[in-house]
Design a protein around this motif. Structure first.
Motif, mmCIF file in Angstrom:
data_model
loop_
_atom_site.group_PDB
_atom_site.id
_atom_site.type_symbol
_atom_site.label_atom_id
_atom_site.label_comp_id
_atom_site.label_asym_id
_atom_site.label_seq_id
_atom_site.Cartn_x
_atom_site.Cartn_y
_atom_site.Cartn_z
ATOM 1 N N GLU A 39 0.696 -1.380 -0.023
ATOM 2 C CA GLU A 39 0.170 0.047 0.046
ATOM 3 C C GLU A 39 0.804 1.129 -0.014
ATOM 4 O O GLU A 39 1.696 1.510 0.910
ATOM 5 C CB GLU A 39 -0.953 0.168 1.163
ATOM 6 C CG GLU A 39 -1.605 1.260 1.306
ATOM 7 C CD GLU A 39 -2.574 1.371 2.696
ATOM 8 O OE1 GLU A 39 -3.012 2.605 2.843
ATOM 9 O OE2 GLU A 39 -2.598 0.354 3.276
ATOM 10 N N GLN A 41 0.801 5.313 0.372
ATOM 11 C CA GLN A 41 0.116 6.238 1.065
ATOM 12 C C GLN A 41 0.715 7.495 0.780
ATOM 13 O O GLN A 41 1.725 7.932 1.417
ATOM 14 C CB GLN A 41 0.140 5.899 2.747
ATOM 15 C CG GLN A 41 -0.844 6.449 3.633
ATOM 16 C CD GLN A 41 -0.750 6.194 4.952
ATOM 17 O OE1 GLN A 41 0.331 6.319 5.548
ATOM 18 N NE2 GLN A 41 -1.536 5.792 5.555
ATOM 19 N N TYR A 49 5.412 9.689 -0.266
ATOM 20 C CA TYR A 49 4.437 8.835 0.093
ATOM 21 C C TYR A 49 5.300 7.662 1.085
ATOM 22 O O TYR A 49 6.330 7.332 1.227
ATOM 23 C CB TYR A 49 3.758 7.883 -0.908
ATOM 24 C CG TYR A 49 4.800 7.324 -1.615
ATOM 25 C CD1 TYR A 49 4.949 5.759 -1.402
ATOM 26 C CD2 TYR A 49 5.133 7.480 -2.872
ATOM 27 C CE1 TYR A 49 5.899 5.050 -2.502
ATOM 28 C CE2 TYR A 49 6.128 6.843 -3.828
ATOM 29 C CZ TYR A 49 6.319 5.654 -3.554
ATOM 30 O OH TYR A 49 7.229 4.984 -4.138
#
Length: 359
Positions: A39, A41, A49
């Motif tokens: 993931e 983010q 990120y």
């Protein structure tokens, strides 16, 4: 693990961590493929990120490490070099070695059927944007029982940490000819006196074992000419602006700080031009964990240790929150920064013992 760490050091992550995080993801994907979830983010800052690698949507364990580093003092610091038991390079100990440990623990956690997340995050050295985004998104949504941040601790397990506050302040003095200095107010000198008195004040609120400190990180003063500060040797400076931090060993509130600041400066005839709170984070105290984790390594309360943004996880997500990682911590941010190679493997073994009992 060592080859991974050496490659990670080569990435300049003082401002943008994306290349290093892409390398981490690619490295893990190449080994584990679709066994894991990846993931990204977005922290809404120049495309930066966080990366969360996980084998579940409901973790019992979080391992976390920041990828950013403080500015290099020499470009050679991004060229890793081994000399005996020492691996030199910017971020070697703070804290790319910790990131390498986290990645190396994936195999162990999979074999022991541990539900985990590994968080490689941004901006710990500056404004905590990476961790703030993580707790903003997942606060109240996950309930890990244990979070370990693999910061450099010289293999000591820390269960608590000082708080940190960061403040911008600009003050105004009174300009006169330097030959008549006694008739004016030197803003630069008064700024320094204020910081000294502030430290004395916050230390009066410390309990036994706690040590609060101030750090004047930057100051610029002189004569204010239409918003531009200039220096002139024969004039007493009428303004000074700076940024400073408080390492809090107590629960001093911003309101108490502001009250002291305004009263002190007003009493000394000094005007506040601007006062801005950038961060205000309280100490983390987990005294109940001191005995719980003492069988794995030396455990300390961390009352004289620096702030860790694991405190945000404790505040917004919960669970046991620990710091444990290699050393020497004292070499963090230094021009000759290095990590002791043996301590990397020893730290990994300590964490494995904690995780094995946990599993």
């Amino acid at each position: 693990m060592l080859n991974f760490l050496q490659k990670l050091i080569t990435f300049d992550t003082t401002q943008i961590e994306n290349q290093a995080i892409e390398f981490i993801e690619g490295y893990v994907r190449n080994i584990y493929g679709d066994q894991l979830i990846y993931e990204k983010q977005d922290i809404s800052d120049k495309g930066r990120y966080n990366l969360i690698i996980k084998n579940t949507n409901k973790p019992d364990v979080i391992l976390a490490g920041h990828v950013d580093v403080v500015p290099e003092l020499s470009k050679e610091q991004f060229i890793p070099r081994i000399d005996g038991n020492k691996l030199y390079g910017r971020g070697a100990v703070d804290m790319k070695a910790g990131v390498a440990i986290n990645i190396a623990l994936i195999d162990f956690m999979l074999k022991n059927k541990i539900k985990f997340w590994i968080l490689s995050y941004t901006d710990e050295e500056y404004n905590f944007l990476g961790m703030k985004k993580f707790v903003e998104v997942y606060g109240g949504k996950i309930k890990p029982k244990l979070t370990i941040v693999t910061e450099p601790t010289n293999k000591i397990i820390y269960t608590g940490f000082r708080g940190i506050a960061v403040v911008n302040l600009q003050i105004g003095g009174v300009s006169v000819h330097s030959a008549l200095k006694h008739l004016g107010i030197n803003a630069i000198e008064e700024y320094i006196h204020y910081i000294e008195n502030l430290e004395e004040y916050i230390q009066t609120k410390d309990s036994d074992g706690y040590v609060s400190l101030t750090n004047l990180a930057g100051i610029h003063g002189g004569i204010d000419k239409d918003g531009i500060i200039v220096s002139q040797a024969n004039i007493v400076p009428n303004t000074a602006k700076g940024i400073f931090s408080l390492r809090l060993g107590n629960m001093l509130s911003y309101q108490e700080f502001e009250s002291f600041t305004r009263n002190y400066l007003d009493k000394n005839g000094i005007k506040i031009i601007s006062l801005e709170k950038k961060n205000w984070c309280y100490p983390l105290i987990q005294s109940d964990l001191l005995n719980k984790y003492s069988k794995y390594s030396k455990v300390e309360s961390g009352l004289t240790f620096g702030y860790s943004d694991v405190q945000l996880i404790k505040e917004y997500i919960g669970g046991d929150c620990l710091l444990i990682g290699p050393g020497p911590f004292e070499k963090a941010h230094q021009i000759d920064e290095y990590v002791e190679i043996e301590s990397i493997y020893q730290s990994k073994e300590i964490i494995e013992k904690i995780l094995k009992d946990f599993a």
